[in-house]
Motif scaffolding. Structure first.
Motif, PDB file in Angstrom:
ATOM      1  N   MET A 105      32.347 -67.454  63.200  1.00 43.61           N
ATOM      2  CA  MET A 105      32.577 -67.327  64.645  1.00 43.61           C
ATOM      3  C   MET A 105      31.267 -67.412  65.412  1.00 43.61           C
ATOM      4  O   MET A 105      31.164 -68.121  66.410  1.00 43.61           O
ATOM      5  CB  MET A 105      33.297 -66.010  64.956  1.00 43.61           C
ATOM      6  CG  MET A 105      34.734 -65.993  64.499  1.00 43.61           C
ATOM      7  SD  MET A 105      35.673 -64.546  65.060  1.00 43.61           S
ATOM      8  CE  MET A 105      34.889 -63.207  64.152  1.00 43.61           C
ATOM      9  N   SER A 109      30.046 -70.362  68.034  1.00 45.23           N
ATOM     10  CA  SER A 109      29.684 -69.962  69.396  1.00 45.23           C
ATOM     11  C   SER A 109      28.263 -70.373  69.757  1.00 45.23           C
ATOM     12  O   SER A 109      27.975 -70.701  70.902  1.00 45.23           O
ATOM     13  CB  SER A 109      29.838 -68.449  69.568  1.00 45.23           C
ATOM     14  OG  SER A 109      31.189 -68.089  69.521  1.00 45.23           O
ATOM     15  N   LEU A 134      36.692 -59.598  68.140  1.00 44.85           N
ATOM     16  CA  LEU A 134      36.336 -60.715  69.006  1.00 44.85           C
ATOM     17  C   LEU A 134      35.610 -60.185  70.237  1.00 44.85           C
ATOM     18  O   LEU A 134      35.804 -59.030  70.628  1.00 44.85           O
ATOM     19  CB  LEU A 134      37.600 -61.464  69.458  1.00 44.85           C
ATOM     20  CG  LEU A 134      38.477 -62.066  68.359  1.00 44.85           C
ATOM     21  CD1 LEU A 134      39.716 -62.696  68.967  1.00 44.85           C
ATOM     22  CD2 LEU A 134      37.716 -63.078  67.540  1.00 44.85           C
ATOM     23  N   ASN A 144      36.263 -67.968  69.585  1.00 41.90           N
ATOM     24  CA  ASN A 144      36.119 -67.317  68.277  1.00 41.90           C
ATOM     25  C   ASN A 144      37.421 -67.350  67.489  1.00 41.90           C
ATOM     26  O   ASN A 144      37.423 -67.585  66.284  1.00 41.90           O
ATOM     27  CB  ASN A 144      35.633 -65.877  68.448  1.00 41.90           C
ATOM     28  CG  ASN A 144      34.141 -65.787  68.670  1.00 41.90           C
ATOM     29  OD1 ASN A 144      33.404 -65.336  67.808  1.00 41.90           O
ATOM     30  ND2 ASN A 144      33.673 -66.216  69.826  1.00 41.90           N
TER      31      ASN A 144
END
Length: 169
Positions: A105, A109, A134, A144
């Motif tokens: 994740m 990002s 998250l 995510n």
């Protein structure tokens, strides 16, 4: 999830002081509820609680130990501000970490914003449940979740004792 896969229960837990007081609309929690149910998960619980470590610990333990929810997705409390305590709560709740999911994740990002390196969200297992942290913003929560959603059913199958090969797709 396709029709061949088991349907799993899920819970969405929003961690927000302002949200818990009704001072902020919970857009990320609403998005997660909609997206997870559209993906075939059965929503069993949705709650907005304050960013307080003991409350987070108590809520996560209740969702796993008492309500037996298979997938718990939290939103909020993963940054570096003084009130961001989700990772510290997770340390007291999970029995096994799943760092690859959290790393994936953050890596995805980082392709969009350098601020992603400030995210401290964790993913872990307690009992027969997967807990995923998250970020609190709708944009970050969406980005995510997109990364991990395709592997969640397989992760849950394995957590619940499934014997399918992890190398097969």
């Amino acid at each position: 999830m396709d029709n061949q896969q088991e349907q799993y229960s899920c819970a969405v837990l929003t961690l927000s002081d302002k949200g818990s007081r009704g001072e902020r609309e919970d857009t990320s929690g609403e998005f997660l509820k909609k997206t997870l149910t559209e993906a075939g998960f059965i929503l069993q619980s949705y709650e907005i609680i304050p960013d307080r470590k003991e409350i987070i610990i108590q809520s996560l333990k209740d969702l796993v130990d008492n309500k037996r929810i298979t997938l718990i997705v939290t939103t909020g409390g993963t940054g570096v501000s003084p009130t961001d305590v989700t990772p510290e709560a997770m340390e007291e709740v999970v029995e096994k970490e799943v760092p690859g999911m959290a790393e994936a994740m953050r890596a995805a990002s980082l392709l969009k914003t350098n601020r992603a390196m400030l995210s401290r969200g964790k993913v872990g297992i307690r009992g027969m449940s997967l807990i995923i942290n998250l970020p609190g913003s709708l944009k970050a929560a969406r980005e995510n979740l997109e990364v991990v959603l395709p592997v969640i059913p397989h992760a849950l199958e394995k957590i619940l004792g499934g014997t399918s090969d992890c190398g097969a797709e």
